[in-house]
Design a protein around this motif. Sequence first.
Motif, PDB file in Angstrom:
ATOM      1  N   GLY A  48       0.818  -1.209   0.000  1.00  0.00           N
ATOM      2  CA  GLY A  48       0.000   0.000   0.000  1.00  0.00           C
ATOM      3  C   GLY A  48       0.850   1.256   0.000  1.00  0.00           C
ATOM      4  O   GLY A  48       0.327   2.370  -0.133  1.00  0.00           O
ATOM      5  N   GLY A  49       2.194   1.107   0.138  1.00  0.00           N
ATOM      6  CA  GLY A  49       3.095   2.247   0.084  1.00  0.00           C
ATOM      7  C   GLY A  49       3.294   2.730  -1.346  1.00  0.00           C
ATOM      8  O   GLY A  49       2.863   2.088  -2.311  1.00  0.00           O
ATOM      9  N   ALA A  50       3.988   3.856  -1.491  1.00  0.00           N
ATOM     10  CA  ALA A  50       4.134   4.474  -2.806  1.00  0.00           C
ATOM     11  C   ALA A  50       4.857   3.565  -3.796  1.00  0.00           C
ATOM     12  O   ALA A  50       4.455   3.456  -4.956  1.00  0.00           O
ATOM     13  CB  ALA A  50       4.870   5.805  -2.663  1.00  0.00           C
ATOM     14  N   ASP A  51       5.934   2.915  -3.349  1.00  0.00           N
ATOM     15  CA  ASP A  51       6.716   2.080  -4.266  1.00  0.00           C
ATOM     16  C   ASP A  51       5.876   0.951  -4.832  1.00  0.00           C
ATOM     17  O   ASP A  51       5.857   0.712  -6.052  1.00  0.00           O
ATOM     18  CB  ASP A  51       7.943   1.503  -3.550  1.00  0.00           C
ATOM     19  N   LEU A  59       1.906  -2.557 -13.484  1.00  0.00           N
ATOM     20  CA  LEU A  59       1.596  -3.936 -13.867  1.00  0.00           C
ATOM     21  C   LEU A  59       0.198  -4.019 -14.457  1.00  0.00           C
ATOM     22  O   LEU A  59      -0.016  -4.673 -15.486  1.00  0.00           O
ATOM     23  CB  LEU A  59       1.715  -4.856 -12.645  1.00  0.00           C
ATOM     24  N   ALA A  60      -0.770  -3.352 -13.821  1.00  0.00           N
ATOM     25  CA  ALA A  60      -2.148  -3.372 -14.308  1.00  0.00           C
ATOM     26  C   ALA A  60      -2.253  -2.762 -15.702  1.00  0.00           C
ATOM     27  O   ALA A  60      -3.079  -3.195 -16.519  1.00  0.00           O
ATOM     28  CB  ALA A  60      -3.054  -2.616 -13.341  1.00  0.00           C
ATOM     29  N   PHE A  61      -1.415  -1.785 -16.015  1.00  0.00           N
ATOM     30  CA  PHE A  61      -1.447  -1.127 -17.313  1.00  0.00           C
ATOM     31  C   PHE A  61      -0.758  -1.953 -18.383  1.00  0.00           C
ATOM     32  O   PHE A  61      -1.260  -2.073 -19.516  1.00  0.00           O
ATOM     33  CB  PHE A  61      -0.777   0.250 -17.208  1.00  0.00           C
ATOM     34  N   GLU A  62       0.399  -2.526 -18.052  1.00  0.00           N
ATOM     35  CA  GLU A  62       1.228  -3.188 -19.060  1.00  0.00           C
ATOM     36  C   GLU A  62       0.857  -4.648 -19.321  1.00  0.00           C
ATOM     37  O   GLU A  62       0.977  -5.132 -20.451  1.00  0.00           O
ATOM     38  CB  GLU A  62       2.710  -3.118 -18.649  1.00  0.00           C
ATOM     39  N   ALA A  63       0.446  -5.378 -18.293  1.00  0.00           N
ATOM     40  CA  ALA A  63       0.221  -6.819 -18.438  1.00  0.00           C
ATOM     41  C   ALA A  63      -0.812  -7.169 -19.506  1.00  0.00           C
ATOM     42  O   ALA A  63      -0.561  -8.051 -20.338  1.00  0.00           O
ATOM     43  CB  ALA A  63      -0.157  -7.427 -17.090  1.00  0.00           C
ATOM     44  N   PRO A  64      -1.992  -6.516 -19.541  1.00  0.00           N
ATOM     45  CA  PRO A  64      -2.990  -6.911 -20.545  1.00  0.00           C
ATOM     46  C   PRO A  64      -2.495  -6.738 -21.976  1.00  0.00           C
ATOM     47  O   PRO A  64      -2.881  -7.503 -22.867  1.00  0.00           O
ATOM     48  CB  PRO A  64      -4.163  -5.954 -20.255  1.00  0.00           C
ATOM     49  N   LYS A  65      -1.634  -5.753 -22.214  1.00  0.00           N
ATOM     50  CA  LYS A  65      -1.127  -5.511 -23.567  1.00  0.00           C
ATOM     51  C   LYS A  65      -0.238  -6.645 -24.047  1.00  0.00           C
ATOM     52  O   LYS A  65      -0.034  -6.820 -25.258  1.00  0.00           O
ATOM     53  CB  LYS A  65      -0.364  -4.182 -23.611  1.00  0.00           C
ATOM     54  N   LEU A  66       0.327  -7.414 -23.094  1.00  0.00           N
ATOM     55  CA  LEU A  66       1.221  -8.516 -23.440  1.00  0.00           C
ATOM     56  C   LEU A  66       0.550  -9.882 -23.274  1.00  0.00           C
ATOM     57  O   LEU A  66       1.199 -10.915 -23.395  1.00  0.00           O
ATOM     58  CB  LEU A  66       2.484  -8.453 -22.572  1.00  0.00           C
ATOM     59  N   GLY A  67      -0.740  -9.853 -22.944  1.00  0.00           N
ATOM     60  CA  GLY A  67      -1.447 -11.117 -22.756  1.00  0.00           C
ATOM     61  C   GLY A  67      -1.066 -11.821 -21.461  1.00  0.00           C
ATOM     62  O   GLY A  67      -1.149 -13.055 -21.380  1.00  0.00           O
ATOM     63  N   ILE A  68      -0.654 -11.053 -20.473  1.00  0.00           N
ATOM     64  CA  ILE A  68      -0.250 -11.605 -19.183  1.00  0.00           C
ATOM     65  C   ILE A  68      -1.348 -11.324 -18.159  1.00  0.00           C
ATOM     66  O   ILE A  68      -1.877 -10.208 -18.092  1.00  0.00           O
ATOM     67  CB  ILE A  68       1.080 -10.982 -18.714  1.00  0.00           C
ATOM     68  N   ARG A  69      -1.694 -12.327 -17.375  1.00  0.00           N
ATOM     69  CA  ARG A  69      -2.650 -12.120 -16.279  1.00  0.00           C
ATOM     70  C   ARG A  69      -1.926 -11.474 -15.110  1.00  0.00           C
ATOM     71  O   ARG A  69      -0.772 -11.807 -14.823  1.00  0.00           O
ATOM     72  CB  ARG A  69      -3.265 -13.450 -15.844  1.00  0.00           C
ATOM     73  N   ALA A  70      -2.592 -10.548 -14.432  1.00  0.00           N
ATOM     74  CA  ALA A  70      -1.954  -9.789 -13.355  1.00  0.00           C
ATOM     75  C   ALA A  70      -2.804  -9.821 -12.095  1.00  0.00           C
ATOM     76  O   ALA A  70      -4.011  -9.563 -12.138  1.00  0.00           O
ATOM     77  CB  ALA A  70      -1.721  -8.344 -13.784  1.00  0.00           C
ATOM     78  N   GLY A  71      -2.152 -10.158 -10.984  1.00  0.00           N
ATOM     79  CA  GLY A  71      -2.834 -10.189  -9.693  1.00  0.00           C
ATOM     80  C   GLY A  71      -1.971  -9.547  -8.633  1.00  0.00           C
ATOM     81  O   GLY A  71      -0.911  -8.982  -8.918  1.00  0.00           O
ATOM     82  N   GLY A  72      -2.436  -9.611  -7.394  1.00  0.00           N
ATOM     83  CA  GLY A  72      -1.684  -8.978  -6.312  1.00  0.00           C
ATOM     84  C   GLY A  72      -1.883  -9.674  -4.989  1.00  0.00           C
ATOM     85  O   GLY A  72      -2.869 -10.392  -4.787  1.00  0.00           O
ATOM     86  N   VAL A  73      -0.933  -9.458  -4.098  1.00  0.00           N
ATOM     87  CA  VAL A  73      -1.017 -10.011  -2.753  1.00  0.00           C
ATOM     88  C   VAL A  73      -0.436  -9.003  -1.773  1.00  0.00           C
ATOM     89  O   VAL A  73       0.570  -8.352  -2.059  1.00  0.00           O
ATOM     90  CB  VAL A  73      -0.272 -11.370  -2.653  1.00  0.00           C
ATOM     91  N   THR A  74      -1.106  -8.826  -0.643  1.00  0.00           N
ATOM     92  CA  THR A  74      -0.587  -7.985   0.422  1.00  0.00           C
ATOM     93  C   THR A  74      -0.462  -8.838   1.671  1.00  0.00           C
ATOM     94  O   THR A  74      -1.287  -9.726   1.920  1.00  0.00           O
ATOM     95  CB  THR A  74      -1.491  -6.758   0.676  1.00  0.00           C
ATOM     96  N   VAL A  75       0.593  -8.587   2.438  1.00  0.00           N
ATOM     97  CA  VAL A  75       0.877  -9.389   3.627  1.00  0.00           C
ATOM     98  C   VAL A  75       0.586  -8.569   4.870  1.00  0.00           C
ATOM     99  O   VAL A  75       1.117  -7.457   5.048  1.00  0.00           O
ATOM    100  CB  VAL A  75       2.347  -9.856   3.638  1.00  0.00           C
ATOM    101  N   ASP A  76      -0.243  -9.108   5.728  1.00  0.00           N
ATOM    102  CA  ASP A  76      -0.556  -8.481   7.013  1.00  0.00           C
ATOM    103  C   ASP A  76       0.364  -9.086   8.065  1.00  0.00           C
ATOM    104  O   ASP A  76       0.194 -10.227   8.467  1.00  0.00           O
ATOM    105  CB  ASP A  76      -2.027  -8.737   7.368  1.00  0.00           C
ATOM    106  N   HIS A  77       1.349  -8.285   8.508  1.00  0.00           N
ATOM    107  CA  HIS A  77       2.311  -8.775   9.490  1.00  0.00           C
ATOM    108  C   HIS A  77       1.756  -8.786  10.914  1.00  0.00           C
ATOM    109  O   HIS A  77       2.359  -9.380  11.811  1.00  0.00           O
ATOM    110  CB  HIS A  77       3.579  -7.919   9.464  1.00  0.00           C
TER     111      HIS A  77
END
Length: 341
Positions: A48-51, A59-77
């Motif tokens: 959730g930080g800037a980086d 990733l959300a912008f570039e992946a569909p153009k290359l036919g790549i599926r894109a997802g995400g995961v966040t870790v709650d410490h």
Amino acid sequence: MGPHPAVAAIRLAVRRVLHDILTDHHSTTDAATHELPPSPLVLVACSGGADSMALASALAFEAPKLGIRAGGVTVDHGLQPGSDLRADEVVLRLRELGLDPVEATAVTVGREGGPEAAARDARYAALDGAADRHGAAAILLGHTRDDQAETVLLGLARGSGIRSLSGMAAVSGADGRYRRPFLQLDRQTARKACMAQSLPVWDDPHNTDPAYTRSRLRHEGLPALEKALGKGVVEALARTAQLSRDDADALDAWAGQAEAAVRDNTGLLECAKLYALPPAVRRRILRRAAIEAGAPAGSLFARHIEEIDRLITGWRGQGVINLPGKVVAQRQGGRLVIRQG
């Protein structure tokens, strides 16, 4: 009119990495049917930080153009009040970007190696688990050039040798699972990209907490170095990391080739043959042997390897040497024995 320069920079960095992932993926074409495997899935690790938000948006912008599926995961410490709510917010933001699948994973942070190392170990274990569950080809991490510079300085302070000075690799993990597209970009570029896209970001209070070594280095150490030495310290440290990595890779390869020749027919290391090797090669073999015996790599420092090395180069009848992970090293009959104590 094109995108903001910062947005263009992060997208280009991610596009290059996705091309590499796609090339690796296509190399797995079924030799019998000549069919390509299904479209690869790439996950972004997002706090959730800037980086990491900048990385997720690219990733959300570039992946569909290359036919790549894109997802995400966040870790709650689980290290701060309301961390579970923060994780839910990150999941929502990632879904709003169009990523799927998206999940939050809670972990329990132990104590081994200190709070920062323990949190890192728990985080990577959770990311590995997410990648395995979803069959992801790769996980993108948002480490920047600034993070690389901090890692190099931390390695220098520990006196852990050239491998620590090599910082973080652009590609790491089993089968190159982890990719770091932003190692050539500074932290400000990522933050500017978020501002340009009106992406909400979360600033982790731990990043400014002086109780943490990296935080002190970020807010006190690096600014002091730049004040004393001038601008360009971060860039110079990042270059040092790459040069050190090249040297370390070469020495690791040498040590890997030499190891078989210094073991007897039972697999024990022969001290006389070890003594004949250059110190940089010999110590790599010793470190690898200690890790194979069960010593945690993150807790094994240069001073530990130096103590083992003295069993070979400065033998005076020393007793057993205790290493992290309840591993012991001792010299017996001209052989070096490293095992669980």
